[in-house]
Design a protein around this motif. Structure first.
Motif, mmCIF file in Angstrom:
data_model
loop_
_atom_site.group_PDB
_atom_site.id
_atom_site.type_symbol
_atom_site.label_atom_id
_atom_site.label_comp_id
_atom_site.label_asym_id
_atom_site.label_seq_id
_atom_site.Cartn_x
_atom_site.Cartn_y
_atom_site.Cartn_z
ATOM 1 N N ALA A 25 0.813 -1.216 0.000
ATOM 2 C CA ALA A 25 0.000 0.000 0.000
ATOM 3 C C ALA A 25 0.849 1.269 0.000
ATOM 4 O O ALA A 25 0.525 2.237 -0.696
ATOM 5 N N VAL A 26 1.939 1.266 0.760
ATOM 6 C CA VAL A 26 2.673 2.508 0.998
ATOM 7 C C VAL A 26 3.697 2.810 -0.086
ATOM 8 O O VAL A 26 3.875 3.978 -0.470
ATOM 9 N N VAL A 27 4.379 1.788 -0.602
ATOM 10 C CA VAL A 27 5.432 2.048 -1.591
ATOM 11 C C VAL A 27 4.881 2.738 -2.842
ATOM 12 O O VAL A 27 5.461 3.740 -3.306
ATOM 13 N N PRO A 28 3.756 2.303 -3.422
ATOM 14 C CA PRO A 28 3.209 3.048 -4.573
ATOM 15 C C PRO A 28 2.846 4.493 -4.220
ATOM 16 O O PRO A 28 3.038 5.401 -5.027
ATOM 17 N N PHE A 29 2.325 4.695 -3.019
ATOM 18 C CA PHE A 29 1.993 6.046 -2.564
ATOM 19 C C PHE A 29 3.239 6.935 -2.553
ATOM 20 O O PHE A 29 3.214 8.090 -3.015
ATOM 21 N N LEU A 52 10.689 0.740 4.109
ATOM 22 C CA LEU A 52 10.198 1.683 3.108
ATOM 23 C C LEU A 52 11.357 2.425 2.428
ATOM 24 O O LEU A 52 11.331 2.661 1.216
ATOM 25 N N ARG A 53 12.355 2.778 3.194
ATOM 26 C CA ARG A 53 13.512 3.463 2.617
ATOM 27 C C ARG A 53 14.216 2.570 1.603
ATOM 28 O O ARG A 53 14.609 3.011 0.520
ATOM 29 N N ALA A 54 14.372 1.282 1.942
ATOM 30 C CA ALA A 54 15.010 0.341 1.017
ATOM 31 C C ALA A 54 14.185 0.181 -0.255
ATOM 32 O O ALA A 54 14.731 0.104 -1.366
ATOM 33 N N ALA A 55 12.854 0.158 -0.100
ATOM 34 C CA ALA A 55 11.988 -0.025 -1.274
ATOM 35 C C ALA A 55 12.013 1.183 -2.194
ATOM 36 O O ALA A 55 11.741 1.057 -3.392
ATOM 37 N N MET A 56 12.368 2.355 -1.665
ATOM 38 C CA MET A 56 12.395 3.570 -2.473
ATOM 39 C C MET A 56 13.671 3.712 -3.289
ATOM 40 O O MET A 56 13.765 4.580 -4.163
ATOM 41 N N GLY A 57 14.666 2.884 -3.016
ATOM 42 C CA GLY A 57 15.886 2.881 -3.836
ATOM 43 C C GLY A 57 16.580 4.225 -3.853
ATOM 44 O O GLY A 57 16.915 4.788 -2.806
ATOM 45 N N ASP A 58 16.762 4.761 -5.061
ATOM 46 C CA ASP A 58 17.513 6.018 -5.223
ATOM 47 C C ASP A 58 16.665 7.271 -5.021
ATOM 48 O O ASP A 58 17.184 8.390 -5.088
ATOM 49 N N HIS A 59 15.364 7.131 -4.819
ATOM 50 C CA HIS A 59 14.523 8.302 -4.593
ATOM 51 C C HIS A 59 14.917 8.985 -3.280
ATOM 52 O O HIS A 59 15.268 8.328 -2.299
ATOM 53 N N ARG A 60 14.865 10.314 -3.277
ATOM 54 C CA ARG A 60 15.176 11.059 -2.054
ATOM 55 C C ARG A 60 14.086 10.822 -1.015
ATOM 56 O O ARG A 60 12.901 11.012 -1.275
ATOM 57 N N VAL A 61 14.517 10.407 0.164
ATOM 58 C CA VAL A 61 13.592 10.158 1.264
ATOM 59 C C VAL A 61 14.116 10.880 2.499
ATOM 60 O O VAL A 61 15.288 10.733 2.864
#
Length: 312
Positions: A25-29, A52-61
């Protein structure tokens, strides 16, 4: 010149049963937000933030330690507002926040944070923020889950964003009896029961002596006594007689109820400071919320009651 329209505020919730459901639910969001140019912020349990941070890869979090943000309800609202201001300065279109409140194990604290979640949607209504609040069904009590359904306009469920059938306007919800914990201390005779206590210094002294005599921490009691004094002063100045102050204590918890016969103010009062200069008045409840462990406003028939709680 046409100015860009500010994106609307949203306040959603996800109740999840397992880690896979959380990620689905959260990763697509979050990815949709990153693609749209939104800032992506995590204020979660450390294990969930890491997933969640790992799932976002190179995206800035952006990740904020949950304990730093949720030091208290007033401090948390201030932290949210400062967060939005910082991210807007970085050029963010909107700030997407995934947050997970630690409701704790005490019923009084659980309900205090449940009320905060309702206040959060109201406090940030004018801000470009999309807040997604996580509720772990394995950890959060059923009554707090139901409160979460009432305080969020939409839920993430069934692979989509759906209206919450139980949603109630935040200010109305904050004044609702179902958002208050029926403190068992009130089933006992009060330790103090004072009517129209005009001498506030004497009121502070007797409340302090009673709580210290019950073995409560001097540091905690000092702030609590000031909170009681602020609320009593407000009732004497702006309320209607009779003003009644009752105090209960068992050495582990204290509860003070300040009642008057006047028209009640908004139960949202005190979550954010007024725009008045310091010293000009109107700050009593804002200060009181920071010096107590829980505070409720009850617009009962024929008057108004503010309850202030303190845990040992």
């Amino acid at each position: 010149m046409n100015l860009p329209q500010q994106l609307p505020s949203r306040h959603d919730a996800l109740q999840y049963q397992h880690d896979g459901q959380l990620l689905d639910a959260v990763v697509p969001f979050l990815r949709d937000g990153a693609t749209a140019g939104d800032s992506v912020v995590l204020i979660c349990r450390p294990d969930n933030a890491a997933r969640l941070r790992a799932a976002m890869g190179d995206h800035r979090v952006v990740e904020l330690p949950r304990d730093d943000v949720y030091g208290g309800t007033v401090a948390a609202l201030t932290a949210y507002r400062e967060l939005v201001a910082r991210e807007q300065q970085r050029g963010s279109g909107r700030v997407r926040v995934v947050t997970e409140i630690d409701f704790g194990s005490r019923p009084s604290g659980q309900w205090e944070w449940a009320r905060f979640d309702a206040a959060l949607g109201h406090a940030l209504a004018a801000y470009p923020i999309w807040n997604l609040c996580l509720y772990d069904r394995r950890r959060v009590p059923p009554e707090i889950l139901r409160a979460g359904e009432s305080s969020h306009s939409h839920l993430l469920a069934g692979g989509g964003r759906v209206p919450s059938a139980g949603y109630t306007d935040p200010v109305t919800l904050l004044g609702d009896a179902r958002m208050r914990w029926p403190d068992p201390l009130e089933d006992r005779p009060p330790r103090l029961d004072l009517t129209d206590p005009r001498d506030l210094a004497a009121l502070r002294a007797v409340v302090e002596q009673t709580l210290l005599g019950d073995g409560m921490s001097a540091y905690a009691v000092q702030g609590f006594v000031l909170a009681v004094s602020e609320v009593a002063a407000n009732a004497l100045l702006h309320g209607a007689p009779p003003v009644r102050v009752r105090l209960w204590s068992d050495g582990e918890r204290a509860l003070c109820a300040v009642s008057d016969g006047g028209r009640c103010f908004s139960p949202y009062s005190g979550y954010v400071p007024t725009d008045r200069p310091v010293g000009a008045g109107g700050m009593g409840l804002w200060l009181a919320r920071q010096m107590t462990d829980d505070l409720t406003v009850d617009a009962a028939v024929g008057g108004c009651t503010v309850r202030l709680g303190l845990n040992a």
